[in-house]
Design a protein around this motif. Structure first.
Motif, PDB file in Angstrom:
ATOM      1  N   PRO A 110      63.927  51.066  44.536  1.00  0.00           N
ATOM      2  CA  PRO A 110      63.374  50.355  43.370  1.00  0.00           C
ATOM      3  C   PRO A 110      62.526  51.283  42.508  1.00  0.00           C
ATOM      4  CG  PRO A 110      62.984  49.123  45.407  1.00  0.00           C
ATOM      5  CD  PRO A 110      63.483  50.480  45.815  1.00  0.00           C
ATOM      6  N   SER A 111      62.482  50.999  41.215  1.00  0.00           N
ATOM      7  CA  SER A 111      61.703  51.828  40.292  1.00  0.00           C
ATOM      8  C   SER A 111      61.010  50.936  39.263  1.00  0.00           C
ATOM      9  CB  SER A 111      62.609  52.822  39.562  1.00  0.00           C
ATOM     10  OG  SER A 111      61.903  53.473  38.533  1.00  0.00           O
ATOM     11  N   LEU A 112      59.748  51.233  38.995  1.00  0.00           N
ATOM     12  CA  LEU A 112      59.001  50.480  37.986  1.00  0.00           C
ATOM     13  C   LEU A 112      59.576  50.681  36.583  1.00  0.00           C
ATOM     14  CD1 LEU A 112      55.432  51.112  39.414  1.00  0.00           C
ATOM     15  CD2 LEU A 112      56.552  48.878  39.226  1.00  0.00           C
ATOM     16  N   THR A 113      60.352  51.744  36.410  1.00  0.00           N
ATOM     17  CA  THR A 113      60.989  51.971  35.102  1.00  0.00           C
ATOM     18  C   THR A 113      62.096  50.945  34.839  1.00  0.00           C
ATOM     19  OG1 THR A 113      62.579  53.549  36.023  1.00  0.00           O
ATOM     20  CG2 THR A 113      60.508  54.450  35.184  1.00  0.00           C
ATOM     21  N   GLU A 114      62.529  50.239  35.890  1.00  0.00           N
ATOM     22  CA  GLU A 114      63.578  49.226  35.741  1.00  0.00           C
ATOM     23  C   GLU A 114      63.023  47.874  35.282  1.00  0.00           C
ATOM     24  OE1 GLU A 114      66.948  49.844  36.164  1.00  0.00           O
ATOM     25  OE2 GLU A 114      66.198  51.896  36.224  1.00  0.00           O
ATOM     26  N   LEU A 115      61.711  47.738  35.176  1.00  0.00           N
ATOM     27  CA  LEU A 115      61.125  46.482  34.690  1.00  0.00           C
ATOM     28  C   LEU A 115      61.508  46.274  33.225  1.00  0.00           C
ATOM     29  CD1 LEU A 115      57.526  46.726  36.224  1.00  0.00           C
ATOM     30  CD2 LEU A 115      59.443  45.335  37.056  1.00  0.00           C
ATOM     31  N   HIS A 116      61.732  45.022  32.847  1.00  0.00           N
ATOM     32  CA  HIS A 116      62.176  44.706  31.489  1.00  0.00           C
ATOM     33  C   HIS A 116      61.032  44.803  30.484  1.00  0.00           C
ATOM     34  CE1 HIS A 116      65.860  43.419  33.343  1.00  0.00           C
ATOM     35  NE2 HIS A 116      65.275  42.435  33.995  1.00  0.00           N
ATOM     36  N   ASP A 117      61.387  45.044  29.251  1.00  0.00           N
ATOM     37  CA  ASP A 117      60.431  45.063  28.149  1.00  0.00           C
ATOM     38  C   ASP A 117      59.799  43.665  28.028  1.00  0.00           C
ATOM     39  OD1 ASP A 117      59.094  45.043  25.725  1.00  0.00           O
ATOM     40  OD2 ASP A 117      60.771  45.851  24.557  1.00  0.00           O
ATOM     41  N   PRO A 118      58.463  43.556  28.113  1.00  0.00           N
ATOM     42  CA  PRO A 118      57.843  42.223  28.059  1.00  0.00           C
ATOM     43  C   PRO A 118      58.095  41.490  26.752  1.00  0.00           C
ATOM     44  CG  PRO A 118      56.179  43.960  27.826  1.00  0.00           C
ATOM     45  CD  PRO A 118      57.468  44.626  28.228  1.00  0.00           C
ATOM     46  N   TYR A 119      58.360  42.240  25.691  1.00  0.00           N
ATOM     47  CA  TYR A 119      58.580  41.604  24.392  1.00  0.00           C
ATOM     48  C   TYR A 119      59.936  40.905  24.289  1.00  0.00           C
ATOM     49  CZ  TYR A 119      54.239  43.555  22.650  1.00  0.00           C
ATOM     50  OH  TYR A 119      52.908  43.838  22.461  1.00  0.00           O
ATOM     51  N   LEU A 120      60.765  41.026  25.343  1.00  0.00           N
ATOM     52  CA  LEU A 120      62.008  40.256  25.393  1.00  0.00           C
ATOM     53  C   LEU A 120      61.733  38.782  25.693  1.00  0.00           C
ATOM     54  CD1 LEU A 120      64.285  42.722  27.423  1.00  0.00           C
ATOM     55  CD2 LEU A 120      64.397  42.230  24.964  1.00  0.00           C
ATOM     56  N   MET A 121      60.533  38.493  26.196  1.00  0.00           N
ATOM     57  CA  MET A 121      60.183  37.119  26.548  1.00  0.00           C
ATOM     58  C   MET A 121      59.789  36.346  25.287  1.00  0.00           C
ATOM     59  SD  MET A 121      57.540  35.798  29.516  1.00  0.00           S
ATOM     60  CE  MET A 121      58.438  36.634  30.821  1.00  0.00           C
ATOM     61  N   LYS A 122      60.346  35.159  25.149  1.00  0.00           N
ATOM     62  CA  LYS A 122      60.061  34.302  23.986  1.00  0.00           C
ATOM     63  C   LYS A 122      58.548  34.104  23.840  1.00  0.00           C
ATOM     64  CE  LYS A 122      61.226  29.757  22.076  1.00  0.00           C
ATOM     65  NZ  LYS A 122      59.997  28.971  22.091  1.00  0.00           N
ATOM     66  N   ASP A 123      58.056  34.212  22.628  1.00  0.00           N
ATOM     67  CA  ASP A 123      56.654  33.990  22.252  1.00  0.00           C
ATOM     68  C   ASP A 123      55.697  35.120  22.661  1.00  0.00           C
ATOM     69  OD1 ASP A 123      57.346  31.636  21.043  1.00  0.00           O
ATOM     70  OD2 ASP A 123      56.182  30.326  22.352  1.00  0.00           O
ATOM     71  N   MET A 124      56.212  36.208  23.243  1.00  0.00           N
ATOM     72  CA  MET A 124      55.301  37.273  23.666  1.00  0.00           C
ATOM     73  C   MET A 124      54.553  37.861  22.466  1.00  0.00           C
ATOM     74  SD  MET A 124      53.980  38.799  26.248  1.00  0.00           S
ATOM     75  CE  MET A 124      55.050  38.652  27.677  1.00  0.00           C
ATOM     76  N   GLN A 125      55.274  38.054  21.368  1.00  0.00           N
ATOM     77  CA  GLN A 125      54.642  38.594  20.160  1.00  0.00           C
ATOM     78  C   GLN A 125      53.523  37.667  19.687  1.00  0.00           C
ATOM     79  OE1 GLN A 125      56.445  41.549  18.746  1.00  0.00           O
ATOM     80  NE2 GLN A 125      54.378  41.913  17.953  1.00  0.00           N
ATOM     81  N   LYS A 126      53.782  36.351  19.735  1.00  0.00           N
ATOM     82  CA  LYS A 126      52.772  35.362  19.316  1.00  0.00           C
ATOM     83  C   LYS A 126      51.550  35.406  20.233  1.00  0.00           C
ATOM     84  CE  LYS A 126      56.068  31.958  17.451  1.00  0.00           C
ATOM     85  NZ  LYS A 126      56.611  30.597  17.671  1.00  0.00           N
ATOM     86  N   ALA A 127      51.810  35.541  21.532  1.00  0.00           N
ATOM     87  CA  ALA A 127      50.705  35.570  22.493  1.00  0.00           C
ATOM     88  C   ALA A 127      49.815  36.784  22.262  1.00  0.00           C
ATOM     89  CB  ALA A 127      51.258  35.575  23.923  1.00  0.00           C
ATOM     90  N   VAL A 128      50.445  37.937  22.104  1.00  0.00           N
ATOM     91  CA  VAL A 128      49.684  39.173  21.872  1.00  0.00           C
ATOM     92  C   VAL A 128      48.898  39.073  20.564  1.00  0.00           C
ATOM     93  CG1 VAL A 128      49.900  41.644  21.381  1.00  0.00           C
ATOM     94  CG2 VAL A 128      51.201  40.622  23.268  1.00  0.00           C
TER      95      VAL A 128
END
Length: 568
Positions: free
Chosen positions: A49-67
């Motif tokens: 496993p690699s932490l580089t395989e984690l998905h971009d958080p901004y792919l999650m709906k509303d992430m931009q709004k939350a930030v």
């Protein structure tokens, strides 16, 4: 109790192709194929496993709004309240998010809030919102709860309080009017991985905020020990991102955990390297006990404490809560078993409903689970809570408990839950009518085979295939959890050597052979199966592989789950 053996089918062509590329045991390859690991590349990702395989958080709906809402709150010096549930997932979520926001913002503008289990109940509470209003909080970030709190979030809005909801529970068709909802299970959310726990969703928000501010990843990776604890305790699938986060979180737990987890490990008496199983059975119950027996705020205080001596004092409070929880749960379980065993009608039912006014509300869910293990049927444990009766329900694998409870709704004041577990409340005078209706619903709808516990068996294996190399590869399949369980094997036509014996009247110490190879094994609570060995006939054996340390020597042993006479 007899169990159903479900030996998973082998995809022979895919198994052969994987074995050709990996050059490892065929039984292991068949297990990997059944878990979706059917190529060299997938195996590489699985075993490394690699932490580089984690998905971009901004792919999650509303992430931009939350930030955007959090950063604007920081720019305007608004007060932020980090709100979470009282279980492991909620308290770890709150501890990590609270600490992270204090890194990017003045901590005097940030607080955390955990609702009291008995005074406020599960999830977002009116008392919590009122506290926020009275203390001039403009933004609440809810973790591991909020997706169903439509009315309460609307109420908060009338008070000028915005909500960001970070949740992983299944949303309803109508969603709360929050500034942002982070939940990958939303129908229109295209985030690639859907099974994050609440702390995992919070971790993605921290990741997004760190990216916005250009903060080094070390400032949120440092909470992976808390994320792994939440993943283990919340029993979410050990796949995809959860497996990556748990893998590295477990490494941190074993090398550099926060002072709170370190103190819990010390009190748990764990000397060796921790596995996810240790986290589930040693660390998680102590965290959960805080909310079950008292106030879960001290669990958050434990996780954010930097001083090791103070952390140990807080951990001792949780340890004490857990001892009280164990004693209470043991007493109530014994009383419930006596109620059933002394009532022929209850014994012969397809469901279990038991009620005593004095039972502690904090442990009735645990008691329901224990009764389900014992009798293996849908189970509800009820107790008095003020003027109403409150209950906790648990199901058996494959039976939709929520639908059964829903069918009895005319007797209930309220209910909620999902396929496997539910909570409910009713007036005391309706208990008998509810129990009778619940039994009628279950008896009419449950298929007979669902009342027999199932053992899922990954592969058929011969004793000759079992060696240190095989065991080492199995260890590399960790961390184990739902959808990536420790491999379960069956060995057929095994013989007893004559040296097996019953230990402490409950367990069996096995000394068994297949062909010319002998193994020792331990079978906990299998003394009633000893008669199978006494027949001197061949039998089939279900087990997992384990190591036994004795007198400084380490040897492979079998951890026996079940056995029965061979059919051929």
């Amino acid at each position: 109790m007899q169990k159903r053996w479900n030996i998973l089918k082998v995809n022979k062509s895919a198994t052969a192709a994987l074995q050709e590329s990996l050059k490892v045991n065929a039984s292991l390859c068949s297990i990997l194929v059944n878990r979706g690991v059917d190529s060299f590349e997938k195996a590489k990702d699985y075993f490394r496993p690699s932490l580089t395989e984690l998905h971009d958080p901004y792919l999650m709906k509303d992430m931009q709004k939350a930030v955007k809402r959090i950063t604007s709150a920081i720019e305007a010096n608004e007060k932020i309240l980090v709100f979470g549930d009282y279980d492991v997932d909620g308290t770890t979520s709150v501890a990590s998010m609270y600490q992270f926001i204090c890194k990017i913002y003045d901590g005097s503008f940030v607080e955390f809030y955990i609702p009291h289990r008995y005074r406020e109940g599960y999830g977002i509470s009116k008392a919590g919102i009122d506290y926020a209003a009275e203390n001039n909080f403009a933004l609440i970030i809810s973790l591991d709860c909020g997706i169903k709190s439509i009315d309460l979030i609307a109420y908060a809005k009338t008070l000028g309080i915005d909500f960001i909801v970070c949740d992983h529970h299944l949303p309803d068709d109508v969603l709360p009017d929050a500034v942002a909802i982070l939940n990958a299970k939303q129908k229109d959310c295209h985030y690639p991985y859907k099974e994050l726990c609440g702390c995992g969703v919070g971790f993605k928000l921290m990741t997004a905020l760190a990216q916005y501010y250009g903060i080094d990843e070390a400032h949120y990776f440092c909470y992976l020990d808390l994320v792994a604890t939440a993943i283990a305790a919340d029993i979410v699938p050990m796949t995809g991102e959860n497996r990556i986060l748990a893998y590295f979180g477990l490494q941190q737990i074993n090398t550099n955990p926060c002072a709170g987890i370190k103190a819990l490990i010390q009190l748990g008496g764990i000397q060796k390297k921790l596995s996810i199983t240790n986290v589930v059975f040693v660390i998680a119950p102590r965290i959960n006990a805080a909310g079950r027996m008292d106030d879960a705020k001290k669990a958050v205080q434990l996780f954010i404490e930097k001083n090791t001596d103070r952390a140990l004092e807080l951990a001792k409070l949780l340890h004490s809560d857990n001892n009280e929880r164990k004693e209470t749960d043991s007493t109530i379980t014994a009383e419930a078993l006596a109620l059933i065993d002394n009532n022929i009608e209850l014994i012969n039912r397809k469901s279990t409903v038991v009620y005593q006014e004095h039972w502690h509300k904090g442990v009735i869910g645990i008691v329901a689970s224990r009764l389900t293990e014992k009798y293996y049927r849908p189970t509800i444990v009820l107790t008095r809570n003020g003027d109403i009766v409150a209950g906790s329900a648990r199901s058996v694998v494959g039976y939709n408990l929520y639908e059964a409870v829903h069918a009895c709704r005319e007797h209930l004041l309220g209910y909620g839950g999902h396929f496997a577990a539910a909570g409910l409340s009713m007036l005391p005078e309706n208990v008998t009518a509810f129990a009778d209706k619940f039994e009628a619903v279950v008896a009419a709808s449950i298929e007979a085979h669902l009342l027999v516990p199932e053992i899922v068996i990954d592969a058929d294996i011969s004793f000759n295939e079992i060696n240190d190399s095989l065991y080492n590869i199995i260890c590399q399949m960790e961390p184990f959890g739902p959808e990536n369980m420790r491999p379960v094997f069956v060995a057929k036509n095994v013989m007893d050597t004559g040296n097996s014996k019953i230990v402490k009247e409950l367990h069996v110490r096995f000394v068994i052979k297949q062909h010319d190879k002998t193994f020792t094994g331990i079978g906990f609570n299998l003394a009633d199966k000893f008669s199978v060995l006494e027949t001197k006939k061949p039998f089939d054996l279900v087990f997992t592989l384990d190591e036994n340390e004795w007198n400084g020597e380490t040897n492979l042993q079998l951890k026996i789950i079940d056995l029965k006479l061979s059919s051929s």
